[in-house]
Design a protein around this motif. Structure first.
Motif, PDB file in Angstrom:
ATOM      1  N   GLY A 121       0.800  -1.219   0.000  1.00  0.00           N
ATOM      2  CA  GLY A 121       0.000   0.000   0.000  1.00  0.00           C
ATOM      3  C   GLY A 121       0.830   1.264   0.000  1.00  0.00           C
ATOM      4  O   GLY A 121       1.751   1.418   0.812  1.00  0.00           O
ATOM      5  N   PRO A 122       0.512   2.247  -0.858  1.00  0.00           N
ATOM      6  CA  PRO A 122       1.244   3.524  -0.833  1.00  0.00           C
ATOM      7  C   PRO A 122       1.029   4.304   0.447  1.00  0.00           C
ATOM      8  O   PRO A 122       1.813   5.211   0.754  1.00  0.00           O
ATOM      9  CB  PRO A 122       0.674   4.280  -2.044  1.00  0.00           C
ATOM     10  N   TRP A 123      -0.016   3.976   1.223  1.00  0.00           N
ATOM     11  CA  TRP A 123      -0.252   4.618   2.523  1.00  0.00           C
ATOM     12  C   TRP A 123       0.642   4.053   3.615  1.00  0.00           C
ATOM     13  O   TRP A 123       0.725   4.600   4.703  1.00  0.00           O
ATOM     14  CB  TRP A 123      -1.715   4.416   2.942  1.00  0.00           C
ATOM     15  N   GLN A 124       1.325   2.943   3.318  1.00  0.00           N
ATOM     16  CA  GLN A 124       2.096   2.246   4.339  1.00  0.00           C
ATOM     17  C   GLN A 124       3.420   2.949   4.588  1.00  0.00           C
ATOM     18  O   GLN A 124       4.056   3.463   3.653  1.00  0.00           O
ATOM     19  CB  GLN A 124       2.362   0.800   3.906  1.00  0.00           C
ATOM     20  N   ILE A 125       3.851   2.986   5.852  1.00  0.00           N
ATOM     21  CA  ILE A 125       5.184   3.498   6.173  1.00  0.00           C
ATOM     22  C   ILE A 125       6.210   2.565   5.532  1.00  0.00           C
ATOM     23  O   ILE A 125       6.281   1.382   5.870  1.00  0.00           O
ATOM     24  CB  ILE A 125       5.385   3.573   7.698  1.00  0.00           C
ATOM     25  N   CYS A 126       6.972   3.082   4.592  1.00  0.00           N
ATOM     26  CA  CYS A 126       7.998   2.303   3.879  1.00  0.00           C
ATOM     27  C   CYS A 126       7.391   1.196   3.021  1.00  0.00           C
ATOM     28  O   CYS A 126       7.729   0.015   3.159  1.00  0.00           O
ATOM     29  CB  CYS A 126       9.042   1.746   4.834  1.00  0.00           C
ATOM     30  N   GLN A 127       6.476   1.593   2.143  1.00  0.00           N
ATOM     31  CA  GLN A 127       5.928   0.672   1.143  1.00  0.00           C
ATOM     32  C   GLN A 127       7.050  -0.024   0.387  1.00  0.00           C
ATOM     33  O   GLN A 127       8.120   0.544   0.165  1.00  0.00           O
ATOM     34  CB  GLN A 127       5.066   1.465   0.149  1.00  0.00           C
ATOM     35  N   LYS A 128       6.788  -1.280  -0.008  1.00  0.00           N
ATOM     36  CA  LYS A 128       7.801  -2.051  -0.721  1.00  0.00           C
ATOM     37  C   LYS A 128       7.247  -2.626  -2.016  1.00  0.00           C
ATOM     38  O   LYS A 128       6.033  -2.826  -2.153  1.00  0.00           O
ATOM     39  CB  LYS A 128       8.331  -3.168   0.180  1.00  0.00           C
ATOM     40  N   THR A 129       8.137  -2.896  -2.956  1.00  0.00           N
ATOM     41  CA  THR A 129       7.757  -3.649  -4.147  1.00  0.00           C
ATOM     42  C   THR A 129       7.586  -5.109  -3.745  1.00  0.00           C
ATOM     43  O   THR A 129       8.085  -5.541  -2.687  1.00  0.00           O
ATOM     44  CB  THR A 129       8.824  -3.548  -5.238  1.00  0.00           C
ATOM     45  N   PRO A 130       6.924  -5.913  -4.572  1.00  0.00           N
ATOM     46  CA  PRO A 130       6.775  -7.326  -4.196  1.00  0.00           C
ATOM     47  C   PRO A 130       8.099  -8.060  -4.046  1.00  0.00           C
ATOM     48  O   PRO A 130       8.238  -8.917  -3.167  1.00  0.00           O
ATOM     49  CB  PRO A 130       5.926  -7.913  -5.324  1.00  0.00           C
ATOM     50  N   ASP A 131       9.081  -7.719  -4.863  1.00  0.00           N
ATOM     51  CA  ASP A 131      10.382  -8.386  -4.729  1.00  0.00           C
ATOM     52  C   ASP A 131      11.107  -7.927  -3.475  1.00  0.00           C
ATOM     53  O   ASP A 131      11.737  -8.738  -2.782  1.00  0.00           O
ATOM     54  CB  ASP A 131      11.236  -8.135  -5.973  1.00  0.00           C
ATOM     55  N   GLU A 132      11.016  -6.629  -3.171  1.00  0.00           N
ATOM     56  CA  GLU A 132      11.632  -6.143  -1.928  1.00  0.00           C
ATOM     57  C   GLU A 132      10.995  -6.825  -0.724  1.00  0.00           C
ATOM     58  O   GLU A 132      11.699  -7.307   0.177  1.00  0.00           O
ATOM     59  CB  GLU A 132      11.451  -4.629  -1.808  1.00  0.00           C
ATOM     60  N   TYR A 133       9.657  -6.857  -0.709  1.00  0.00           N
ATOM     61  CA  TYR A 133       8.982  -7.460   0.448  1.00  0.00           C
ATOM     62  C   TYR A 133       9.209  -8.965   0.495  1.00  0.00           C
ATOM     63  O   TYR A 133       9.467  -9.530   1.571  1.00  0.00           O
ATOM     64  CB  TYR A 133       7.476  -7.167   0.434  1.00  0.00           C
ATOM     65  N   GLY A 134       9.134  -9.634  -0.639  1.00  0.00           N
ATOM     66  CA  GLY A 134       9.334 -11.087  -0.650  1.00  0.00           C
ATOM     67  C   GLY A 134      10.684 -11.487  -0.098  1.00  0.00           C
ATOM     68  O   GLY A 134      10.799 -12.455   0.665  1.00  0.00           O
ATOM     69  N   ARG A 135      11.702 -10.720  -0.456  1.00  0.00           N
ATOM     70  CA  ARG A 135      13.056 -11.017   0.034  1.00  0.00           C
ATOM     71  C   ARG A 135      13.155 -10.787   1.539  1.00  0.00           C
ATOM     72  O   ARG A 135      13.695 -11.626   2.262  1.00  0.00           O
ATOM     73  CB  ARG A 135      14.071 -10.124  -0.698  1.00  0.00           C
ATOM     74  N   PRO A 168      -4.411  -2.645  -7.811  1.00  0.00           N
ATOM     75  CA  PRO A 168      -3.940  -2.864  -9.189  1.00  0.00           C
ATOM     76  C   PRO A 168      -2.907  -3.980  -9.304  1.00  0.00           C
ATOM     77  O   PRO A 168      -2.803  -4.633 -10.347  1.00  0.00           O
ATOM     78  CB  PRO A 168      -3.334  -1.506  -9.572  1.00  0.00           C
ATOM     79  N   SER A 169      -2.143  -4.183  -8.253  1.00  0.00           N
ATOM     80  CA  SER A 169      -1.078  -5.194  -8.287  1.00  0.00           C
ATOM     81  C   SER A 169      -1.528  -6.556  -7.773  1.00  0.00           C
ATOM     82  O   SER A 169      -0.706  -7.479  -7.674  1.00  0.00           O
ATOM     83  CB  SER A 169       0.115  -4.712  -7.462  1.00  0.00           C
ATOM     84  N   TYR A 170      -2.839  -6.703  -7.435  1.00  0.00           N
ATOM     85  CA  TYR A 170      -3.298  -8.002  -6.926  1.00  0.00           C
ATOM     86  C   TYR A 170      -2.962  -9.109  -7.934  1.00  0.00           C
ATOM     87  O   TYR A 170      -3.137  -8.949  -9.130  1.00  0.00           O
ATOM     88  CB  TYR A 170      -4.800  -8.005  -6.652  1.00  0.00           C
ATOM     89  N   GLY A 171      -2.574 -10.219  -7.431  1.00  0.00           N
ATOM     90  CA  GLY A 171      -2.213 -11.356  -8.277  1.00  0.00           C
ATOM     91  C   GLY A 171      -0.731 -11.352  -8.566  1.00  0.00           C
ATOM     92  O   GLY A 171      -0.009 -12.292  -8.204  1.00  0.00           O
ATOM     93  N   ALA A 172      -0.251 -10.293  -9.222  1.00  0.00           N
ATOM     94  CA  ALA A 172       1.187 -10.178  -9.468  1.00  0.00           C
ATOM     95  C   ALA A 172       1.938 -10.064  -8.154  1.00  0.00           C
ATOM     96  O   ALA A 172       3.036 -10.624  -7.992  1.00  0.00           O
ATOM     97  CB  ALA A 172       1.468  -8.963 -10.356  1.00  0.00           C
ATOM     98  N   GLU A 195       1.048 -11.325  -5.142  1.00  0.00           N
ATOM     99  CA  GLU A 195       1.088 -12.643  -4.493  1.00  0.00           C
ATOM    100  C   GLU A 195       2.106 -13.556  -5.170  1.00  0.00           C
ATOM    101  O   GLU A 195       2.872 -14.276  -4.505  1.00  0.00           O
ATOM    102  CB  GLU A 195      -0.310 -13.285  -4.542  1.00  0.00           C
ATOM    103  N   ASP A 196       2.094 -13.548  -6.496  1.00  0.00           N
ATOM    104  CA  ASP A 196       2.984 -14.429  -7.241  1.00  0.00           C
ATOM    105  C   ASP A 196       4.452 -14.116  -6.967  1.00  0.00           C
ATOM    106  O   ASP A 196       5.253 -15.019  -6.695  1.00  0.00           O
ATOM    107  CB  ASP A 196       2.684 -14.307  -8.734  1.00  0.00           C
ATOM    108  N   ARG A 197       4.810 -12.838  -6.992  1.00  0.00           N
ATOM    109  CA  ARG A 197       6.202 -12.471  -6.790  1.00  0.00           C
ATOM    110  C   ARG A 197       6.634 -12.662  -5.340  1.00  0.00           C
ATOM    111  O   ARG A 197       7.743 -13.137  -5.071  1.00  0.00           O
ATOM    112  CB  ARG A 197       6.438 -11.006  -7.207  1.00  0.00           C
TER     113      ARG A 197
END
Length: 507
Positions: free
Chosen positions: A176-190, A219-223, A225-227
């Motif tokens: 979420g862009p509202w989140q403190i320190c939002q991450k990309t799926p790859d950043e968060y997954g790692r 908008p990023s739902y699905g992608a 989760e997958d990443r």
């Protein structure tokens, strides 16, 4: 009046019901904690400052699990601020809700409350401003027996024995862009993978939930989760889902509002499909389970002063949704749907417990009362034990643009072989017509007796429970149930939530 039928068979069990499906959520947000759960000086407060009236209502609600301390708050929280002597704890600016956090309630105080009400804790770690090192330190502080600096610090703070917190969330809504320190799926997954790895090295017995998308319509739902799962699939046990039900200004019909039951069923099923696709790609036999750890109706108190107040106030009145009879019916229908996905949905947390989009409301120094949504949750939590049976529903319905024909009847059945009790949960979504319902409980015992029958119905779908009228919307006895062997027959009022519990008569 129209006719409908519901059939279940003992040999067609979907899955055992995980009782953690009846979880709740407590966040340091608005008045959920301060003047909600915790109010020193309140006439009912215990020696730690927790309100006894709220504790008793929490027990009555039947909540089995509680997620804490957030939510968005989690992504900026330093756990060290909430331990040690209260008079030495720092006051902090909470960037999630633009409030001042006093840290007078922290880890030990909240664990005291959990034990007081008999509820399992589900703690979260900050993967916004912090990361794996702080997460494993927090776990060591809480769960390691002793002999290290952190575990001995816990003992010095008065907890000789480990706190034994077994369920942990790896951050919150990191997409979420509202989140403190939002991450990309790859950043968060790692970071989720590495955090999980370190935490399991500290305590291999824990369960871990990774962040799925913060809503089905992201908008990023699905992608996402997958990443995310490409990185951390083998390290986590659950993937989270969040959903808040709204009445869009463009379509305020009750029928469309109730159709969100089916929307969230598809959300669960689509997320299962993505998780299983990742498993297939990894040649893994593991089947990831789901944690629906934020869900509720929320659309009235969502903007402006309901969301943010100037001046960094302490415990402001934020997100204090007042629920109606209509909302309670949707909550009941959601519960039937979630129970009917018990094969993969193991955990769920109604958000939140007190004052903030909550089933329990309080007034500082005054009473606590049950909102309308309290009742279907409490009934389901009380009576749903055992195996969820696969329901076969035959019912007329109405057309819906998203989902096609939707039956007027929503139903789930949970059978407890150990007691012989079978609980049937029923929502009649038709707003004006009574339902003549036939129920077949095949193979559950030819002789049955009635244990409990209640209905939640209001002629005014906008009726709400308030401090002055706390029981305006409440369950009433459901009469006229005919039992003939495995067959039950009952008439359900329009726009009503109903619970029927019967018991096999043993020879």
């Amino acid at each position: 009046m129209f006719e409908a039928s519901l059939t279940v068979d003992r040999d067609f069990a979907l899955a055992p019901l995980d009782r953690r499906l009846f979880g709740v959520f407590v966040e340091h947000l608005g008045r959920c904690v301060y003047s909600g759960l915790y109010e020193p000086g309140h006439p009912t407060a215990d020696e730690q400052g927790f309100r006894g009236d709220v504790a008793e209502l929490t027990k009555e609600l039947g909540a089995t699990l509680v997620r804490y301390p957030g939510g968005n708050f989690m992504s900026g929280y330093n756990w060290e601020d909430g331990v040690g002597p209260k008079d030495q704890r720092p006051r902090r600016l909470d960037l999630a809700w633009f409030s001042t956090e006093t840290n007078q309630v922290g880890t030990h105080e909240f664990m005291h409350w959990c034990r007081k009400v008999g509820i399992e804790p589900m703690f979260g770690v900050n993967l916004g401003t912090r990361g794996p090192d702080e997460a494993r330190h927090y776990l060591e502080y809480c769960n390691h027996p002793g002999g290290t600096a952190l575990s001995d610090l816990r003992r010095a703070h008065g907890a000789e024995e480990p706190l034994g917190i077994k369920f942990w969330c790896l951050g919150n809504e990191m997409d979420g862009p509202w989140q403190i320190c939002q991450k990309t799926p790859d950043e968060y997954g790692r970071i989720a993978k590495e955090t999980a790895k370190l935490m399991r090295w500290v305590d291999p017995s824990i369960e871990l939930a990774a962040c799925g998308s913060s809503a089905y319509d992201m908008p990023s739902y699905g992608a996402w989760e997958d990443r995310v799962l490409e990185h951390c699939f083998e390290q986590v046990d659950y993937l989270s889902l969040h959903s808040y039900f709204v009445k869009p200004p463009a379509d305020t019909s009750t029928e469309s509002f109730f159709a969100q039951i089916e929307t969230n069923a598809r959300y669960i099923e689509d997320t299962v499909a993505i998780a299983d696709a990742v498993a297939t790609r990894k040649r893994s036999s593991k089947r990831l389970m789901l944690s629906f750890d934020e869900w509720n109706v929320w659309y009235r108190a969502r903007h402006g002063e309901h969301l943010k107040q100037a001046g960094w106030p302490e415990a402001p009145r934020l997100l204090e949704e007042v629920y109606t009879a209509e909302d309670a019916l949707l909550i009941g229908g959601m519960l039937t749907m979630m129970m009917n996905h018990a094969d993969r949905l193991k955990v769920a947390c109604m958000a939140q417990l007190c004052n903030v989009i909550a089933p329990i409301m309080t007034e500082p120094g005054g009473p606590a009362w049950r909102q309308t949504i309290f009742h279907p949750f409490a009934q389901a939590a009380r009576w749903a034990h055992g195996d969820v049976l696969r329901p076969v529903v035959k019912s007329p319905g109405c057309a819906n643009a998203k989902h096609g024909e939707l039956p007027w009847l929503c139903a789930s059945v949970v059978d407890d072989a150990s007691t012989g009790q079978t609980a049937v949960f029923l929502l009649n979504r038709h707003l004006t017509e009574e339902m003549d319902l036939g129920i077949t409980l095949r193979g559950l015992g030819a002789g049955r007796e009635l244990v409990q029958a209640e209905q939640l119905h209001s002629a005014d779908l906008h009726a709400a429970n308030t401090i002055d009228a706390p029981d305006r919307v409440a369950p009433q006895p459901l009469a006229g149930i005919a039992i003939d062997g495995e067959q039950l027959r009952v008439k359900l009022k329009p726009a009503s939530w109903n619970v029927i519990v019967t018991k096999a008569v043993r020879a």
